[in-house]
Design an enzyme around this catalytic site. Structure first.
Site, PDB file in Angstrom:
ATOM      1  CB  VAL A 118      49.174   8.446 -12.978  1.00 13.90           C
ATOM      2  CG1 VAL A 118      48.371   7.628 -13.964  1.00 13.90           C
ATOM      3  CG2 VAL A 118      48.382   9.671 -12.565  1.00 13.90           C
TER       4      VAL A 118
ATOM      5  CG  ASP B  16      60.234   5.618 -13.439  1.00 12.17           C
ATOM      6  OD1 ASP B  16      59.101   6.036 -13.152  1.00 12.17           O
ATOM      7  OD2 ASP B  16      61.200   6.386 -13.681  1.00 12.17           O
TER       8      ASP B  16
ATOM      9  CE  LYS C 253      42.970  14.253 -16.060  1.00 15.21           C
ATOM     10  NZ  LYS C 253      42.616  13.914 -14.699  1.00 15.21           N
TER      11      LYS C 253
ATOM     12  CG  LEU D 208      30.819  24.501  -4.550  1.00 17.57           C
ATOM     13  CD1 LEU D 208      29.332  24.599  -4.264  1.00 17.57           C
ATOM     14  CD2 LEU D 208      31.234  25.590  -5.544  1.00 17.57           C
TER      15      LEU D 208
ATOM     16  N   GLY E 232      39.397  29.143  -0.417  1.00 15.26           N
ATOM     17  CA  GLY E 232      40.697  29.014   0.251  1.00 15.26           C
ATOM     18  C   GLY E 232      41.741  29.911  -0.364  1.00 15.26           C
TER      19      GLY E 232
ATOM     20  CB  CYS F 226      46.755  17.892 -12.281  1.00 19.01           C
ATOM     21  SG  CYS F 226      47.819  16.436 -12.392  1.00 19.01           S
TER      22      CYS F 226
ATOM     23  NE  ARG G 197      54.232  16.549  -8.682  1.00 22.02           N
ATOM     24  CZ  ARG G 197      53.910  15.501  -9.463  1.00 22.02           C
ATOM     25  NH1 ARG G 197      54.481  15.358 -10.638  1.00 22.02           N
ATOM     26  NH2 ARG G 197      53.032  14.610  -9.075  1.00 22.02           N
TER      27      ARG G 197
END
Ligand code: NAD
Ligand code: UGA
Length: 472
Positions: free
Chosen positions: A15, A34, A227, A273, A276, A283, A350
């Protein structure tokens, strides 16, 4: 008319880095900070640490012009009007979001604030984080007139992050006063007024001068909940279709037809939709858990979110059982695994369902040879090469001598395999597809036993149809 704003972005992950480069792309002056020196070194040399379309070119275009990278927070804070916080908010204990990275950053920012700044929550955070950020600034002795806190959640997807940022469905600004809301309006003006889309080098996409990005201003609490509830709703859509897929499969219906039929209703829509092996990534799993926790804190039992999580976990077990049912026994079997990333077009592993399934198969005595177009290096760090885990350079060498292929990530190239070559490489022509990349009838014509999700399995003449496949 757009004005240039001086921006500091803290965190150069998916992000932060995308936001920093895109703010430079629309004309702002950005310093991206960072505390990971290795990452900053790479970025200073113009090397993107993540796999993301358009990022390398855009980084090259703006490096040391619109955007610079540093580990030094103080000068970056002094120089900017807005500070975007884009550090991680991983899952903490009992499902709540771990906000310790956010708190650490706010404490550090507080040391350097000598003139008015707007602190912007870009990370995904629970409701009332905005208030906590203010409280933290006060505790560190920053006068209230020197800052405001605004919530500006990010909705980009990995793999299409740059395009999503520059062509957003919406921009949400949760601000509790006009002064801070106006700064955010200024920052996004090139997108909301459409001037960015008139530039010859602008990235093409859904927005245009006639159809610019939409910006919605709400309270901070509403923005924080927008969110969490958006991610939770998308996860719910996936779990819903996965639950329908299991029903479809048991009555020989076809989930792809069902999803198309449902999606044609414009109130439902076709997106998200795809049945799987369940959703993954950094997230959805943590945000569903965090939102459930937020509700719990308010005395609300948001049970549907727990069901979403349970269905998702079960989906992996169902796939595992399909592999076992197709192979009869697992110990000693060799499988080609196509896909490691949690979704296509990213190297992010992740919370990847592919990795979880591979681990489970290895525990059951299977040896895996895996191929992924982007995620092999990252996977080697968590699953080093061994007797039971090998890596191949392409799908066909992965399949060489394998008992079957399993498809775990929806990369486009896995839907366009040279099936003749694949069949030739395999010991048995068996594909267990967790992403429904092929039509069963076509695969049968190609001589495969093909097991997918929410559709009847088909069997090659050579393999024959077993009397019953037990799924769960
Ligand atoms: P990430 O782990 O890729 O990046 C976080 C970065 O912050 C790392 O580079 C880390 O070194 C840096 N960092 C941590 N502490 C720091 C400090 N004190 N000072 C400076 N830098 C520091 O995370 P991400 O995927 O970019 O996610 C960030 C946030 O955005 C999370 O809250 C996430 O939920 C949210 N989000 C992510 C996505 C996505 O697609 N990944 C999309 C929307 C929202
Ligand atoms: C998701 C949201 O789509 C973004 O809007 C949001 O900003 C982001 O989370 C975030 O907050 O981090 P992302 O995790 O990058 O983005 O990926 P998605 O495309 O949403 O896919 C998530 C998972 O769901 C993947 O494992 C994917 O394979 C799976 N998925 C997605 C399905 O199984 N079926 C679908 O129909 C769609």
């Amino acid at each position: 008319m757009s004005r240039q704003v001086s921006i500091c972005v803290i965190g150069s992950g998916y992000v932060g880095l995308v936001a920093a480069v895109c703010f430079a792309e629309v004309g702002h002056k950005v310093i991206c900070v960072d505390n990971n020196e290795a990452k900053v070194n790479m970025l200073q040399q113009g090397i993107a640490p993540i796999y993301e379309e358009h990022l390398p070119e855009m980084l090259a275009r703006h490096l040391n012009k619109g955007v610079t990278f540093t580990t030094d927070l103080g000068p970056a804070i002094e120089a900017c009007e807005a500070v975007f916080i884009a550090v991680g908010t991983p899952q903490g204990s009992s499902g709540s979001a771990d906000l310790s990275y956010v708190e650490a950053v706010v404490s550090e920012i507080a040391r350097y604030v000598t003139s008015y700044k707007v602190l912007v929550e870009k990370s995904t955070v629970p409701v009332y984080t905005n208030e906590w950020v203010s409280r933290c600034m006060h505790r560190h002795g920053v006068e209230p007139e020197l800052f405001d806190v605004v919530s500006n959640p990010e909705f980009l997807r990995e793999g299409t992050a740059i395009e999503d940022f520059l062509h957003p469905d919406r921009i949400v600004v949760g601000a509790n006063n006009d002064r801070s809301a106006q700064l955010l309006r200024d920052i996004y003006a090139p997108l909301t007024e459409g001037t960015y889309y008139t530039q010859p080098e602008a990235l093409p996409g859904m927005c245009s001068p006639a159809n610019p990005a939409k910006l919605l201003v709400t309270s901070a609490q509403s923005a924080e909940i927008i969110k969490h509830s958006s991610n939770a709703f998308l996860a719910l859509k996936i779990s819903f279709i996965n639950a329908v897929a299991n029903l479809a499969e048991s009555v020989d219906a076809d989930i792809e037809d069902i999803a198309t039929g449902m999606g044609l209703d414009s109130r439902i829509g076709t997106r998200f939709l795809r049945a799987g092996i369940g959703y993954g990534g950094s997230c959805f799993p943590k945000d569903v858990a965090a939102f459930y926790w937020v509700a719990q804190q308010q005395g609300i039992d948001f049970q549907i979110l727990d069901e979403v999580r349970k269905i998702n976990a079960h989906q992996q077990e169902i796939f595992f059982n399909k592999v076992r049912a197709a192979l009869w026994t697992l110990r000693g079997k060799k499988l080609a695994a196509l896909g490691l990333a949690f979704k296509a077009d990213t190297d992010d592993i992740r919370d990847s369902p592919a990795i979880d399934i591979i681990r489970k198969l290895i525990d059951a005595g299977v040896s895996i040879t895996a191929y992924d177009p982007a995620a092999i290096e990252k996977t080697k760090a968590v699953l080093p090469p061994s007797d039971s885990m090998q890596y191949a350079e392409d799908p066909y060498s992965a399949a060489e001598g394998a008992d079957a292929v399993i498809i775990l990530t929806e990369w486009k190239e896995f839907g366009k395999l040279d099936l003749h070559r694949l069949n030739h490489a395999l010991k048995f022509p068996i594909i267990i597809d967790g992403r429904n990349l092929y039509k069963p009838a076509f695969m049968q014509e190609q001589g495969f036993t093909y097991v997918s999700v929410g559709r009847p399995a088909v069997y090659s003449a050579q393999q024959g149809k077993p009397r019953k496949i037990v799924l769960s």
